[in-house]
Scaffold this motif. Structure first.
Motif: not given
Lengths: 95, 484
Positions: A11, B79-80, B90, B269-272
């Motif tokens: 993370i 989209k990070n 992003y 792993d774009y953590r939208y």
């Protein structure tokens, strides 16, 4: 759900944060607590509740397609650490 | 083992708006670096995005053209990922609720058959800037002019089964977006780019294999070749008992191969999450109907009309309707010349296309306008010119020597259709080629048909190409046969 050391490290990497080795356990605990809170919320029955994309009950206003910005490159690049030929320079990103 | 390839495409089309998707900066191509990048595009603190109405309108227009469900309520998401040409860290995109939902289109294949390809979705997003890795003393140069240019990302279902199908699909999308006027379709300038997902599976198996994604293909031909290379590569891995790695690859046209891109360990792993800076976008039925009213005749409908009303072949109709500009030229030519559709089609697809290709020109920039070419075709239709002379006149028109009539007059290129004049030339040729005439007379009757070609050639040469070839043939045959 409990996060371990490698979760915290990945993370931190995704967020490009440098964290001290000694601080990892504390981060792991804090982040795990947040996930526990989310799990608690997930246990609530939300059938029939529309997903919320935004807290305001409003819709997006649209702009007309008009060019309204002028070139302000010199002004905007004043604070850039390095520029050349109008380009921003950054540390090399490919091998 | 027999393998089957499964292909899906993601096509990024730059929408032809004047200003950016979330700012009032210009989108024109080719400006000096960073002169079209405002505070919003630079992601400076305190700025807020405001959505461009025209980008929404164009996305809806595309959706209607592919029979898609329009997302009446769509949501922008972040989209990070980190890259220097993405200043905010992003990309504003759409994830769960795109503006265009499931749709479909038909592609035409070589054998004349057609196939329906599903469109999974199309969503609005912003383009990133450009990184220049050339000589900046070990630094990378960043130009953010492109940052914030509106993109419509069109995602297909995994419905294609060959490189040719993938390429036909890409052409079809290109044709549709340029017909709609929502994208300039310029592949060289990057207005239209295709990512292709390719996987192999044993023929008959339901389940998909592991796929590789080939990024940023900007030519129809490259798509086909990249797919073919990738199929071979993956089959070789699978047949030797290996596993295909899910990764992003780049196609190198010079070496005709694909190569693995730098490995992204945090791949995808774009953590939208929904962008709190933008409210949900609602398009009303009125808005959708107003857009529907602006839809032009689309390539499929035009093609069918050319076949049905103008009696053109499938091949001609497909060629003429692939690009809107070609169809426009053809229709202008048809109107200006008053000639048969077939003759017009032959000239547009033949001589004109060849000349445009040779000089690297788009049809819009043709030195011979539809009206001027119409003048030439009229001279073919009224028998003033033979096909061969017409080509000569066309070449002169191409070089800017004037109208068809002026060139015919000036060069004395009028076709000779007077039988007496042609017979006089024939007599000369026969008199001057006694040996060939003797050969003709001595030959088996079935071989004479071929031998007559020699005499036709001589007569055409003697007339400087001006004799009407049909008449020459006919008159020669009766003249020679009279000597038997």
């Amino acid at each position: 759900m409990a996060l371990d050391k490698s979760d915290v490290e990945s993370i931190a990497h995704l967020a490009r944060l440098a964290i001290g080795e000694a601080d990892v356990p504390a981060y792991a605990e804090n982040l795990s607590n947040i996930l526990t809170l989310v799990e608690q919320m997930s246990s609530v029955d939300t059938r029939g509740v529309a997903p919320m994309a935004h807290p305001f009950e409003m819709v997006q206003r649209l702009r007309e397609d008009v060019v309204s910005e002028e070139n302000q490159r010199e002004h905007l690049q004043q604070h850039a650490p390095a520029v050349q030929d109008g380009l921003f320079l950054v540390p090399k990103v490919i091998e | 083992m027999e393998w089957e390839v499964v292909i899906g495409c993601e096509i990024h089309t730059q929408l032809a708006t004047k200003s950016k998707i979330f700012s009032g900066a210009a989108t024109a191509y080719g400006a000096a670096p960073n002169t079209q990048a405002c505070a919003v595009d630079l992601g400076l603190p305190g700025v807020l995005p405001v959505l461009n109405k025209e980008a929404v309108r164009m996305a809806v227009k595309f959706g209607l053209a592919v029979d898609a469900e329009i997302g009446k309520r769509s949501v922008f998401a972040r989209k990070n990922y980190f890259y220097p040409d993405l200043p905010k860290g992003y990309q504003i995109s759409q994830f769960e609720l795109p503006i265009v939902g499931q749709g479909k289109l038909a592609i035409e294949l070589e054998e004349g058959s057609s196939k329906t390809i599903g469109i999974t979705r199309a969503h609005l997003e912003e383009d990133a800037g450009k990184s220049l890795h050339e000589d900046f003393h070990g630094m990378t140069g960043i130009d953010l002019n492109r940052a914030g240019t509106p993109l419509l990302e069109i995602v297909s279902d995994p419905d294609m089964r060959s490189g040719a199908e993938a390429s036909a699909y890409m052409r079809k999308i290109h044709s549709i977006v340029t017909y709609l006027g929502i994208c300039d379709g310029n592949l060289q300038e990057g207005s239209f780019r295709c990512d292709v997902n390719i996987s192999m599976r044993p023929k008959g198996q339901e389940e998909f294999g592991t796929r590789a994604e080939i990024k940023n293909l900007n030519s129809f031909r490259f798509v086909e070749r990249a797919v073919e290379y990738e199929m071979e590569r993956q089959i070789a891995i699978l047949e030797s008992g290996g596993k295909v790695v899910q990764e992003t690859r780049l196609y190198d046209p010079d070496r005709d191969e694909t190569r693995s891109m730098r490995s992204k360990e945090e791949a995808n792993d774009y953590r939208y999450f929904p962008d709190p800076d933008l409210l949900p976008v609602v398009v009303t039925d009125e808005f959708i109907e107003a857009v529907r009213a602006t839809l032009p005749e689309l390539p499929d409908a035009k093609r069918q009309r050319y076949i049905g009303e103008l009696a053109l072949s499938e091949k001609d109709a497909a060629g003429l309707t692939a690009a809107n500009a070609t169809a426009d030229y053809f229709e202008a030519l048809l109107a200006a010349s008053g000639c048969e559709a077939k003759l017009c089609a032959n000239w547009v697809m033949g001589e004109l296309s060849a000349a445009l290709n040779r000089d690297g020109l788009a049809i819009e920039a043709s030195p011979v306008s539809a009206a001027q070419l119409g003048g030439l075709l009229q001279r073919i239709a009224d028998n003033t010119l033979s096909g061969k002379l017409a080509k000569e006149v066309f070449e002169a028109m191409w070089q800017g020597e004037g109208s068809a009539d002026a060139i015919i007059e000036q060069k004395g290129l009028k076709q000779i259709t007077d039988s007496g004049a042609i017979e006089a030339i024939i007599d000369e040729v026969i008199a001057g080629n006694a040996a060939q005439v003797a050969g003709y007379r001595a030959a088996e009757p079935e071989k004479r048909g071929k031998m007559i070609g020699f005499f036709v050639g001589q007569v055409m040469k003697a007339s400087q190409g001006k004799a009407n070839p049909g008449q020459v043939n006919q008159l020669l045959k009766s003249r020679l046969d009279a000597l038997l």
